[in-house]
Design a protein around this motif. Structure first.
Motif, short mmCIF file in Angstrom:
data_model
loop_
_atom_site.label_atom_id
_atom_site.label_comp_id
_atom_site.label_asym_id
_atom_site.label_seq_id
_atom_site.Cartn_x
_atom_site.Cartn_y
_atom_site.Cartn_z
N VAL A 254 35.27 48.51 38.10
CA VAL A 254 34.63 48.91 39.09
C VAL A 254 35.74 50.87 39.50
O VAL A 254 34.95 51.59 40.73
CB VAL A 254 35.09 48.14 40.46
N PHE A 255 37.01 50.66 39.49
CA PHE A 255 37.55 51.92 40.03
C PHE A 255 36.86 53.01 39.27
O PHE A 255 36.89 53.73 39.73
CB PHE A 255 39.05 51.76 39.13
N ALA A 256 36.03 53.30 37.61
CA ALA A 256 36.20 53.63 37.92
C ALA A 256 34.03 54.28 37.87
O ALA A 256 34.48 55.55 38.12
CB ALA A 256 35.98 53.65 35.05
N ALA A 257 33.63 53.27 37.87
CA ALA A 257 32.22 53.98 38.66
C ALA A 257 32.46 54.75 39.62
O ALA A 257 31.51 55.38 40.06
CB ALA A 257 31.30 52.29 38.43
N MET A 258 33.04 53.80 40.45
CA MET A 258 33.16 54.61 42.20
C MET A 258 33.88 56.01 42.28
O MET A 258 33.75 56.78 42.99
CB MET A 258 33.87 54.10 43.39
N CYS A 259 34.79 56.01 41.69
CA CYS A 259 35.26 57.48 41.51
C CYS A 259 34.64 59.10 40.73
O CYS A 259 34.22 59.44 41.55
CB CYS A 259 36.33 56.97 40.85
N ASP B 222 27.97 51.06 56.03
CA ASP B 222 29.50 51.86 56.71
C ASP B 222 30.24 51.71 55.39
O ASP B 222 31.65 52.27 55.45
CB ASP B 222 30.36 51.55 57.73
N GLY B 223 29.88 51.32 54.25
CA GLY B 223 30.52 51.84 52.97
C GLY B 223 30.90 53.53 52.16
O GLY B 223 30.08 54.28 53.08
N ALA B 224 31.78 53.73 51.55
CA ALA B 224 31.61 55.19 51.29
C ALA B 224 30.34 54.66 50.15
O ALA B 224 29.99 56.22 50.53
CB ALA B 224 32.78 55.43 49.77
N LEU B 225 29.91 54.04 49.32
CA LEU B 225 28.50 54.42 48.95
C LEU B 225 27.81 52.91 49.90
O LEU B 225 28.21 52.62 50.16
CB LEU B 225 28.47 53.61 47.67
N CYS B 226 26.28 53.75 50.26
CA CYS B 226 25.42 52.88 50.72
C CYS B 226 24.30 53.72 50.47
O CYS B 226 23.45 54.50 50.44
CB CYS B 226 25.86 52.90 51.63
#
Lengths: 322, 322
Positions: A254-259, B222-226
């Motif tokens: 999840v760290f890799a995917a979100m960054c 309200d997240g970084a991704l939506c």
């Protein structure tokens, strides 16, 4: 193992090469059209808000973010970095590493994907609101090793799931979306290169497997529940090894995917505390484990110092030309 | 929201009716044939071991275990329970609630399924090694409400996943195993009954939805991704409501599944901090939120006191007959 800490290190404005406006691509961005419509954004778990804090002034110059697993470990890291960057004499209290701001901040989180995901949502929003650019983010932590000597530092080239696939399945409402878990290859290579400059430093590049569970999901025989044999366990772990996996932890996908989605250059650097092909329980002494856990810190310090030197060299060069 | 605490309350030997040997069924059991073959079992995250500690002597009489989300909240709960059970004068320091043992113990964990699962594996092994029997375990926490007033206490009848199914998918090696997430119905009814005896106490029974993610997985905008609209979000949350879901949190499915498998009578009692049909960010003041968070504690205190009284009544009755 008992918390999740964020260490925001301002490795100096020096790192921001020249005075030119950073390219659009360098900015940390969120992928959320709703955020612009919000009157205020409260970063609940960070205890910060867009109305109550001047985020660009407080955090706009951040170039490095380190995310780690344990508050004590991260405090030790902050102190170590202070010493390495020569700020030791200036200020003995790590809390004041940059007085007047929360440059060194501890946010307690736990282990696992849900926990680091909450922190990342809010951290990425913070970097976005603060208009940070060219940010490097590194997760440092501990892991179980696979066919490597305990104490080895694994620099992740790609994070894989329990099925050895380089992907993270994100449930969005009740839809499952698959995201890539590739990490920044240049950064990984730079880290491996840095490791070669450190004396007696066992480092390697490899895949990191990320699981939802410490016991059944990682093939441990010592949980409250276990329905497989030692043979089945070893067969699975060897298959993982053959697929390129060199260590196992619980946050990297999840760290890799979100960054990746948000334009952050990301790396994962974990030390291995044991070789899972040889057992499940950690047998090394506290002293040995403590020394192991300093290794990822040492590597990051080397990287940051190298980058600072590069900048300084460039500044010298620029001055020479002028 | 920033940690996971275990509060082990010994609600007294009185609860163990008579001196007869408890039935085999009452014991907490592990489902792991390998454990018996281990020379020593180190409960790594609890800092306890079968060789270094006399677990039956230290923990064998435990009848209630409460698991909660935040160290501060659980400390407040321990102090509250001390007062409620009339132990206040005996000992003012909650750390010494049972001197010489770690009766009140804090284990920092984080939010989410992986985090609570690690704690449960080791806690269940502890109860097993300590030869505990007839143990009731209750998770108390906070949650987002669905179509109920903020401050309502939801007693979970069944925990469901993001697809509203009463199941937890456990990855074992690379196999996915589906486990039931039903909770003890008698205990849930007893808790609802208890809630009716407390003045101005908004409690209800309903399904609790458990997600892996706080933002995209719970339909937050309200997240970084939506990547979804407000309409899609509301459509999903209303479907959840129609399926019987009254609150959303991040631990209940694995908690229900593991406790059920290991013979623990389990309940989940969470207060709702907001109504998700009306927003995503928590707007209530710290004072209001603190009052909300005391409600599940109040309910558990009532249950434990009621059970203690029942025992005392039975003892009186036995004495009368003799």
């Amino acid at each position: 193992m008992d918390g999740m800490t964020v260490f925001l290190t301002n490795s100096n404005q020096h790192i921001n090469i020249g005075k030119e406006k950073p390219s659009r691509n360098g900015f940390v961005y969120v992928k959320n059209p709703h955020l612009d419509l919000m009157e205020e954004d409260i970063l609940y778990h960070l205890d910060l808000g867009t109305k109550t804090h001047n985020l660009p002034a407080m955090f706009g110059d951040i170039k490095f973010v380190c995310v780690g697993g344990s508050p004590n470990r991260m405090k030790a890291f902050a102190e170590f970095m202070q010493k390495e960057l020569g700020h030791e004499g200036e200020d003995n209290d790590v809390k004041d590493i940059c007085p007047g701001t929360d440059r060194y901040s501890m946010y307690k989180h736990g282990m696992g994907i849900p926990s680091i995901s909450i922190m990342l949502h809010e951290l990425i929003k913070l970097l976005h609101h603060a208009k940070c650019c060219d940010v490097t983010i590194i997760r440092i932590g501990t892991s179980g090793g696979l066919g490597v000597e305990p104490g080895s530092v694994v620099i992740t080239d790609v994070a894989v799931d329990s099925f050895f696939k380089p992907q993270f399945e994100q449930v969005i409402l009740d839809r499952v979306v698959t995201r890539s878990t590739e990490l920044d290859q240049d950064l990984a290579s730079e880290l491996l290169e840095c490791s070669r400059g450190i004396k007696d430093f066992p480092a390697l590049m490899g895949h990191t497997m990320c699981t939802y569970d410490f016991y059944e999901g990682q093939g441990r025989l010592d949980g409250a529940l276990c329905c497989f044999s030692n043979e089945k366990k070893l067969e699975y772990l060897k298959r993982a090894y053959n697929a390129g996996v060199r260590n196992i932890e619980m946050e990297s996908t999840v760290f890799a995917a979100m960054c990746r989605l948000c334009g952050l250059k990301a790396a994962v650097v974990c030390v291995t505390l044991l070789n899972r092909l040889e057992g499940d329980q950690i047998k090394a002494s506290h002293e040995v484990l403590a020394e192991y856990q300093r290794r990822p810190q040492q590597l990051i310090a080397t990287l940051i110092k190298k980058r600072l030197e590069l900048i300084n060299d460039k500044e010298l060069l620029d001055n020479a030309v002028v």
